[in-house]
Structures are given as C-alpha cells and as structure tokens.
Motif scaffolding. Structure first.
Motif, short mmCIF file in Angstrom:
data_model
loop_
_atom_site.label_atom_id
_atom_site.label_comp_id
_atom_site.label_asym_id
_atom_site.label_seq_id
_atom_site.Cartn_x
_atom_site.Cartn_y
_atom_site.Cartn_z
N ALA A 9 0.82 -1.22 0.00
CA ALA A 9 0.00 0.00 0.00
C ALA A 9 0.85 1.26 0.00
O ALA A 9 1.94 1.30 0.57
CB ALA A 9 -0.93 0.00 1.22
N SER A 30 -3.93 -0.02 -2.55
CA SER A 30 -3.19 -1.25 -2.30
C SER A 30 -3.14 -2.10 -3.56
O SER A 30 -4.09 -2.15 -4.34
CB SER A 30 -3.85 -2.05 -1.17
N TYR A 85 -7.28 -2.43 -4.52
CA TYR A 85 -8.35 -1.95 -3.64
C TYR A 85 -7.87 -0.64 -3.04
O TYR A 85 -6.73 -0.54 -2.58
CB TYR A 85 -8.68 -2.95 -2.54
N ALA A 86 -8.74 0.37 -3.04
CA ALA A 86 -8.32 1.69 -2.59
C ALA A 86 -9.41 2.35 -1.75
O ALA A 86 -10.59 2.04 -1.89
CB ALA A 86 -7.97 2.57 -3.78
N VAL A 87 -8.98 3.27 -0.90
CA VAL A 87 -9.90 4.13 -0.16
C VAL A 87 -9.64 5.57 -0.62
O VAL A 87 -8.50 6.05 -0.55
CB VAL A 87 -9.71 4.01 1.36
N ASN A 110 -5.81 5.40 6.84
CA ASN A 110 -5.14 4.18 6.41
C ASN A 110 -5.85 2.96 6.96
O ASN A 110 -5.97 1.93 6.30
CB ASN A 110 -3.67 4.17 6.87
N LEU A 113 -8.59 1.25 4.93
CA LEU A 113 -8.12 0.30 3.92
C LEU A 113 -7.72 -1.02 4.57
O LEU A 113 -8.12 -2.09 4.13
CB LEU A 113 -6.94 0.88 3.16
N TYR A 114 -6.92 -0.93 5.62
CA TYR A 114 -6.41 -2.14 6.26
C TYR A 114 -7.55 -3.02 6.77
O TYR A 114 -7.49 -4.25 6.66
CB TYR A 114 -5.48 -1.79 7.43
N GLU A 116 -10.56 -3.35 5.63
CA GLU A 116 -11.20 -4.05 4.52
C GLU A 116 -10.32 -5.18 4.00
O GLU A 116 -10.82 -6.26 3.67
CB GLU A 116 -11.52 -3.07 3.39
#
Length: 384
Positions: A9, A30, A85-87, A110, A113-114, A116
């Motif tokens: 990421a 990521s 996969y992104a936020v 952060n 994201l982690y 998920e």
C-alpha cells in the motif's frame, strides 16, 4: 493449500486542509498479489521500470500531468496479474476536529483500507510505505495490530517498508497517483474515464470516505418515474450488505468481493456495460485454494446474494452478457424474463410427469406427496 496473499500500500495526497495550495483528496491504494507470483511480478515490474523510468523508481510524480505517457504506462501495468483496492477520502467533507492532527488523520484513513483488506483476506501479509519517524511507526504498527488484525494467530502480518527496497510499493505509488487524477479536484480530471477503463480488469473495489451517494446514471431511451428509485435502492442494499456482512467462510469473502466489484463498476461505468462472470471470477479467484467454477459462482455467490435480498440485474445476450446493479426497471425485467423462460418450462415438465404417474397408478401414487415438496405442489396446483 492456500497460496499466501500479499498487499502493498501507498498514499496519494497529505493531511493538509489548505485546498488552494494542496489537493482535495487523500487516497490509500493497495496492490494485492498471489504470493506464488511475487517473484514473477517483481521481474515484470523491473522490466517496465527500465523501459519507462530507466535508473529511477516507478513514481507517479515523475509522470505528473503527462497524461498520454501515464495512459501508456498504465496499459503496460494492467497486463500484470494483480488486483487493486483503494480508499478515496474527500478531505473537504471531513468535519471532525481530530482530522486536523497528523497522527489520527493517517491512522484512521489508512485503517479504513487495512480493515477491509484483513476482512477479505484473513491471512494477509500487508506491507506499507514508511512515513513519519520511528516513534510514529511503532505507534502506527501497534494501532494496526490492535484495531485491524482480528486474530493474532491467524497468520496475518503487517510490516512497513520503502519504495527503494520494494518495486511493488512503487507500483502502489503509481496506482495511488493515477487514482488521484480521477478524483482530486486540483488536478485535470478529464482523463478519469480513460484511467478507470484501463484499470478496470485490476480494480477490485474503491471505498469512498465519507460515504458518498453513488450517482444515478440515466440510460438512453425513455425513463420511468421508478428508475431512479430502483437504482438508489439497489445501491443502498449493496452498501448495507458490505457494512453488516461478517466473514466466516470463503463463500462470505467471495460474496463481499463480488458486491464491491459491482458497486465499483456501477460508479465508474453506469449502464454502459455488464460485468461478465469471467471478469468477476478473475478477481474472486485471487488466493483461492481451488478456483471458482462457473456453476459454483452462479449458485454460491450471485444466487446467495440474491437470497440476501440484493438486486442484481443480469443479461445473457451477446456482448451484454453478465451482471450489474440495476439502473432501471428494464434491467430487472431482463432478469425476470430469463427466470420466466427457465422456471415455467421446468414446472410444466414436473407437472406433466406427476400427472402421468398418477394416471398410471390410478391416482394411488402422488410422487410429490412428501413434506419437502409442499411448496412445489402448491405452485403446481396454481398452474392448474
């Protein structure tokens, strides 16, 4: 045996709220890979780095606003086997005072994201680009293990690294920067659709924070008063499923990842295309011990999601074959028409067989006269 899943990421943007000088969005992206392919992917990226960046790293900033060069590189990148996969955080909509401070800003955003990633891949090995001093990194690592890794004995790992030692973190940097040119209002967003179209085979999902309503995408032709309601309701059901669904089995993971893909596809492409079963299964098969088979996908993923009450439109015609969240009433009519063409002939065949057996046994044997067939016999009686 499951192949280990690795994720790398990196970030785009910063914690500044001075929008006249800084960007409007903060993005954590990521890159997710099958551990068995890690060395191959590193070699492919190294060849790409030498071709486009020579002695330097793969960095989004080095391409900057050279959009043609960015699209050229992205087309090469999209040929490599990884998922994204992104936020995407809109800083203009962050009203909490806590976000004004660097440490809670980075930890929380952060962490979205982690959380998920560890939910989708319980045995994930996650590597993130370093930022901040040693004290911050220690605090950050402790925070992740406490808040996002559900079971310390699951095999999940969290490590910090840097782009100099990890070419896949360099890739995450380029992906994050490219997504920045899809959402950051301080950038030229005219290439948004081109970028998302190229990355489409690699995108597993994008989460927007704070949660933003996904726009209703009007289709060509006559619109009914119900289309916008159906569209919004289908999106709300999908988002509600993601927020409430817990992961206990591989089937749960498959369903969650499938819904993410359908939401992402809807946001990026609206009613233009359907997602084929093949496209969906490519993403879902990442890290699986055994690849999903077509029938298994239809029954344990799409079928079960519909059982949960999600509205999923489908089409079986030509280049429009596949699935999507419904944009209008006509999308659902296609699904009902397909079901009608399958269900009624089967019911009629069962009805005919039942009547033949009753006739041959002088009505002494009704082959459906069992408790498990009560609902079926009720439907057959209505057909009469």
């Amino acid at each position: 045996m499951h192949s280990p899943i690795f994720a790398f990421a990196d970030e785009y943007g910063n914690n500044s709220f001075d929008f006249e000088k800084q960007g409007t969005h903060f993005i954590v992206a990521s890159v997710i890979i099958n551990g068995a392919e890690k060395e191959l992917i590193e070699n492919q990226l190294e060849a790409l780095r030498l071709k486009y960046f020579q002695t330097g790293e793969i960095r989004s900033k080095k391409v900057a606003d050279n959009h043609k060069r960015r699209l050229l590189i992205l087309r090469e990148i999209a040929k490599i086997n990884f998922n994204i996969y992104a936020v995407v955080t809109n800083k203009k909509k962050l009203y909490s005072e806590g976000f004004k401070y660097k440490e809670p800003f980075y930890k929380y955003l952060n962490g979205l994201l982690y959380n998920e990633l560890y939910k989708a891949y319980p045995k994930l090995k996650l590597y993130v680009d370093e930022h901040g001093g040693n004290d911050f990194l220690k605090s950050f690592k402790k925070y992740v293990y406490k808040n996002h890794i559900r079971d310390l004995f699951s095999g999940s790992e969290f490590e910090t690294g840097d782009s100099q030692t990890s070419i896949i973190i360099q890739l995450a940097d380029f992906i994050a920067g490219s997504l920045g040119r899809c959402y950051d209002e301080s950038k030229d967003l005219s290439y948004r659709e081109d970028i998302l179209e190229i990355l489409k085979p690699r995108l597993s999902g994008i989460r927007f924070f704070p949660k933003e309503p996904i726009e209703y995408r009007q289709t060509d032709g006559v619109q009914t008063e119900f289309d916008a309601k159906i569209n919004k309701y289908s999106i709300d059901l999908a988002i509600d499923f993601l927020e409430k669904k817990s992961v206990k089995t591989q089937e749960d993971t498959d369903q969650i990842n499938c819904v993410r893909l359908l939401l992402l596809h809807h946001d990026a492409f609206g009613s233009k295309k359907y997602l084929s079963a093949k496209e969906l299964m490519i993403h879902l098969n990442l890290g699986r011990a055994k690849p999903l088979k077509d029938q298994q996908f239809r029954s344990s993923v799409i079928g079960k999601l519909r059982d949960h009450g999600l509205l999923i439109a489908s089409s079986s015609k030509g280049d429009k074959k596949g699935y999507r969240l419904p944009n209008n009433a006509n999308d659902l009519l296609k699904f009902f028409d397909h079901g009608n063409s399958l269900v009624l002939p089967i019911l009629n065949r069962i009805k005919t067989c039942r009547e033949k057996v009753k006739l041959a046994t002088n009505n002494e044997l009704d082959i459906l006269d069992k408790p498990e067939f009560i609902r079926l016999t009720q439907m057959l009686d209505k057909l009469n």
